[in-house]
Design an enzyme around this catalytic site. Structure first.
Site, short mmCIF file in Angstrom:
data_model
loop_
_atom_site.label_atom_id
_atom_site.label_comp_id
_atom_site.label_asym_id
_atom_site.label_seq_id
_atom_site.Cartn_x
_atom_site.Cartn_y
_atom_site.Cartn_z
N TYR A 1 -14.75 15.51 -28.78
CA TYR A 1 -14.51 14.10 -28.00
C TYR A 1 -13.12 13.59 -27.75
O TYR A 1 -12.62 13.09 -26.63
CB TYR A 1 -15.34 13.17 -28.45
CG TYR A 1 -16.92 13.42 -28.59
CD1 TYR A 1 -17.63 13.10 -27.44
CD2 TYR A 1 -17.29 13.75 -29.72
CE1 TYR A 1 -19.12 13.34 -27.51
CE2 TYR A 1 -18.79 14.49 -29.82
CZ TYR A 1 -19.49 13.99 -28.72
OH TYR A 1 -20.94 14.49 -28.65
N CYS B 1 -22.79 19.84 -22.18
CA CYS B 1 -22.37 18.79 -22.86
C CYS B 1 -22.78 18.95 -24.38
O CYS B 1 -22.23 18.26 -25.36
CB CYS B 1 -23.17 17.50 -22.61
SG CYS B 1 -24.94 18.00 -22.48
N HIS B 2 -23.50 20.08 -24.68
CA HIS B 2 -23.61 20.62 -25.93
C HIS B 2 -22.39 21.11 -26.70
O HIS B 2 -22.37 21.41 -27.81
CB HIS B 2 -25.01 21.47 -26.10
CG HIS B 2 -24.81 22.66 -25.36
ND1 HIS B 2 -24.91 22.86 -24.08
CD2 HIS B 2 -24.40 23.85 -25.62
CE1 HIS B 2 -24.67 24.10 -23.33
NE2 HIS B 2 -24.36 24.78 -24.46
N GLU C 1 -24.81 31.07 -27.80
CA GLU C 1 -23.55 31.21 -27.20
C GLU C 1 -22.56 32.07 -27.99
O GLU C 1 -21.58 32.21 -27.83
CB GLU C 1 -22.95 30.15 -26.60
CG GLU C 1 -23.62 29.62 -25.54
CD GLU C 1 -23.09 27.96 -24.94
OE1 GLU C 1 -22.09 27.72 -25.49
OE2 GLU C 1 -23.90 27.56 -23.95
N ASN D 1 -25.20 11.98 -19.58
CA ASN D 1 -25.09 13.11 -18.80
C ASN D 1 -26.51 13.64 -18.24
O ASN D 1 -27.26 14.10 -19.12
CB ASN D 1 -24.22 14.43 -19.47
CG ASN D 1 -24.57 15.65 -18.74
OD1 ASN D 1 -24.66 15.71 -17.43
ND2 ASN D 1 -24.83 16.65 -19.45
#
Length: 113
Positions: free
Chosen positions: A24, A54-55, A83, A46
DNA sequence: AGCGTGACGAACT
DNA sequence: TAGTTCGCCACGC
């Protein structure tokens, strides 16, 4: 309806490559503000998740932070794991090396300015 | 218009 | 080393 600030945050999220995460704080810096609180609030609102990654935004200490979609934090961890980002005890494994910095060129530019 | 809240961060104890 | 406190700015009431 979203504000200009929010849209700017979401747009920045799209810049985060798969398998990488950002904080952030880094996001706030990129946006030119010190209000990491405001950035966090914006990310949480979002409406395009998980289309907008956003994750991939985690806390500065490598912890997961929070997540509003799906099963909450569990879903966030699952998405990251898919991922290639491993999470151990709520913390990113190899966080420092997976941390993405906005504007950081991974490929050498074609020809200087 | 002002006040409280919040997907955070860094400093302090 | 871990828990607590203050600061930060955008947004809703």
């Amino acid at each position: 309806m979203a504000t200009e600030f929010q849209r700017r945050v979401w747009e920045a999220l799209r810049l985060i490559p798969e398998g990488r995460v950002t904080s952030y704080g880094a996001l706030a810096e990129y946006l030119g503000t010190r209000a990491v609180r405001a950035v966090g609030t914006a990310v949480g609102k979002n409406p395009y998740a998980p289309e907008v990654p956003c994750h991939r935004v985690v806390r500065a200490d490598g912890r997961i932070g929070r997540y509003s979609g799906g099963e909450g934090v569990a879903t966030k961890i699952a998405l990251l794991k898919k991922e290639g980002v491993e999470v151990r005890d709520g913390k990113i494994v190899g966080f420092a090396s997976k941390l993405y910095r906005f504007g950081d060129q991974q490929c050498t530019r074609p020809s200087g300015s």
